[in-house]
Design an enzyme around this catalytic site. Structure first.
Site, PDB file in Angstrom:
ATOM      1  N   GLY A   1      34.806  47.539  39.255  1.00  0.00           N
ATOM      2  CA  GLY A   1      34.996  47.454  37.987  1.00  0.00           C
ATOM      3  C   GLY A   1      34.315  48.676  36.894  1.00  0.00           C
TER       4      GLY A   1
ATOM      5  CG  ASP B   1      33.881  49.814  47.235  1.00  0.00           C
ATOM      6  OD1 ASP B   1      34.032  48.864  48.344  1.00  0.00           O
ATOM      7  OD2 ASP B   1      33.847  49.701  46.245  1.00  0.00           O
TER       8      ASP B   1
ATOM      9  CB  SER C   1      40.580  38.731  41.917  1.00  0.00           C
ATOM     10  OG  SER C   1      39.826  39.151  43.065  1.00  0.00           O
ATOM     11  CG  ASN C   2      39.508  43.779  43.721  1.00  0.00           C
ATOM     12  OD1 ASN C   2      39.475  44.043  44.803  1.00  0.00           O
ATOM     13  ND2 ASN C   2      38.466  42.910  43.236  1.00  0.00           N
ATOM     14  CG  LEU C   3      44.926  44.617  41.463  1.00  0.00           C
ATOM     15  CD1 LEU C   3      46.371  44.260  41.772  1.00  0.00           C
ATOM     16  CD2 LEU C   3      44.607  46.033  41.880  1.00  0.00           C
TER      17      LEU C   3
ATOM     18  NE  ARG D   1      35.973  42.959  38.261  1.00  0.00           N
ATOM     19  CZ  ARG D   1      36.567  42.308  39.243  1.00  0.00           C
ATOM     20  NH1 ARG D   1      37.905  41.712  39.011  1.00  0.00           N
ATOM     21  NH2 ARG D   1      36.169  42.007  40.461  1.00  0.00           N
TER      22      ARG D   1
ATOM     23  CE  LYS E   1      37.582  46.680  45.700  1.00  0.00           C
ATOM     24  NZ  LYS E   1      36.220  45.993  45.008  1.00  0.00           N
TER      25      LYS E   1
ATOM     26  CB  CYS F   1      32.218  39.944  38.104  1.00  0.00           C
ATOM     27  SG  CYS F   1      31.520  41.181  37.130  1.00  0.00           S
TER      28      CYS F   1
ATOM     29  CB  CYS G   1      16.819  33.037  30.215  1.00  0.00           C
ATOM     30  SG  CYS G   1      18.576  32.425  30.275  1.00  0.00           S
TER      31      CYS G   1
END
Length: 422
Positions: free
Chosen positions: A50, A71, A78-80, A82, A95, A203, A380
């Site tokens: 991301g 990488d 699910s990467n696409l 971001r 990648k 994430c 926190c």
């Protein structure tokens, strides 16, 4: 503050380069000399995810001559959302290789080196040694500390960013910068100890808005170019924090030069996020702070601010206020624990709390301050770390433990609006 360029000018520009880089050649901070420096520059980007996607796109488009992409993962659907370097047809590909192919299409005048490896103690020095600037777009502390320490050992500047949910952070670490830049800062000035692997949200577990990655990635790329060419004021010893929900940016100074000083805010800033384990990954706000007007103090408990049930897992700021008042009167007994890092506590804290950072929760000193049979309330910055700590401690012997929804940021918003936010 002025600083010397990291890289000497490279070969003369070709007609194709003059044409491609025309719009930035007109910038006096870059010009022909600066573009030749970019052409000779070498940047290592850790992670093509991301953050890596916008960083790589910006650096390659700007004409950085050699870019290494580290990488070891493959592209997943699910990467696409971001990781904008990739397309649907890249799913299943490595990648680093897919990124190199996409970047070659973007700018064939630069060299992109796909490095399909995991960063380890055995290879990190060799990876870092060949590059002028190291850019960290990773999502785990183990890799961050390894790569940062290698950069520190070799005298390289280390540009870092982090994103989670709607929040992001960016800064520059450089252990021994030129004298003109003042005292150096390192990763441990911001995160004193490496947190355990399960202490930070990711994430994958907490989510992230893709456009936040683009915002922070652009900042990182700009800092990298400033380092290479020697212009502008670097984010050295300054943590830039972005809150996408509030559309705000804020600066927090850290490191040796900032110790004991209050954080400096830029004129346009108003608020922003923190992050897990001294903010490795920023945590989100909860409904308690996004649905109430900022700066509204609470002076008297109402039906919604009455004392919570003794076994409530999460408290509102006004419920905690009522509990603290009751404790002051001798009607309640509990331990209020701040699980942030010392530098965060220096900015703002809830009076009557004990500081026990996440990495020390199971230490002997921590057990003395909060015995298993005591009621313990954690907080926190927002509530990401405290929620994790609550669950973790519940699995390790504490039977009456809860945390503050929205963290100290919600506390300031709802209870003590005159205190600092960060």
């Amino acid at each position: 503050m002025p600083h010397a360029p990291l890289v000497s000018p490279g070969a003369e520009l070709t007609p194709a380069e003059f044409s491609r880089y025309a719009r930035q050649l007109t910038l006096p901070q870059i010009g022909i000399d600066g573009q030749r420096r970019l052409k000779a520059s070498r940047v290592l980007v850790l992670g093509a995810g991301g953050l890596g996607s916008p960083v790589l796109t910006s650096l390659v488009a700007a004409g950085v001559g050699t870019v290494g992409v580290v990488d070891s993962d493959t592209v997943e659907p699910s990467n696409l959302q971001r990781q904008t370097l990739f397309s649907t047809t890249d799913v299943g590909r490595q990648k680093a290789v897919a990124a190199a192919d996409a970047l070659a299409e973007l700018n064939p005048l630069v060299e992109v080196l796909p490095l399909v490896v995991r960063v380890t103690s055995a290879n990190v020095l060799a990876l870092v040694a060949d590059y002028d600037v190291i850019v960290d777009g990773t999502d785990n502390f183990e890799t961050r500390y390894l790569a940062h320490d290698a950069a520190k050992l070799l005298g390289k500047p280390y540009v870092w960013g982090s994103v989670l949910r709607f929040d992001g952070q960016a800064t520059v670490f450089w252990a021994a910068p030129p004298a003109a830049l003042g005292t150096g800062v390192t990763l441990r000035d911001l995160f004193a100890e490496e947190p355990a692997a399960d202490e930070g949200e990711t994430c994958a577990t907490a989510g992230v808005l893709g456009s936040i990655c683009a915002s922070i990635g652009s900042v990182i790329a700009t800092e990298t170019i400033k380092l290479l060419l020697g212009f502008g004021e670097l984010l050295l010893g300054r943590l830039l924090v972005h809150d996408g929900l509030d559309a705000t940016w804020r600066e927090i100074r850290f490191g040796p030069a900032a110790r004991g000083a209050a954080p400096r805010e830029p004129a346009a800033a108003s608020s922003e996020p923190g992050s897990s384990s001294a903010s490795a990954d920023p945590a989100p706000r909860t409904n308690s702070e996004t649905t109430r007007p900022k700066g509204t103090p609470v002076t008297e408990p109402t039906a919604s601010t009455a004392l919570p049930e003794p076994n409530a897992e999460r408290l509102t700021p006004t419920q905690l206020k009522a509990l603290l008042d009751a404790r002051e009167r001798g009607e309640q007994s509990f331990v209020l624990v701040d699980v942030r890092e010392p530098w965060e506590r220096d900015i703002v804290q809830i009076e009557g709390s004990e500081l026990i950072p996440m990495s020390h929760l199971l230490s002997d000193e921590a057990r003395e301050k909060m015995p298993h049979d005591d009621r313990v309330i954690l907080y926190c910055h927002h509530d990401g770390r405290s929620g994790q700590a609550r669950d973790y401690m519940a699995r390790n012997g504490w039977s009456n433990i809860s945390d503050l929804g929205g963290g100290v940021d919600a506390w300031v918003t709802d209870v003590e609006p005159d205190k600092a936010r960060y």
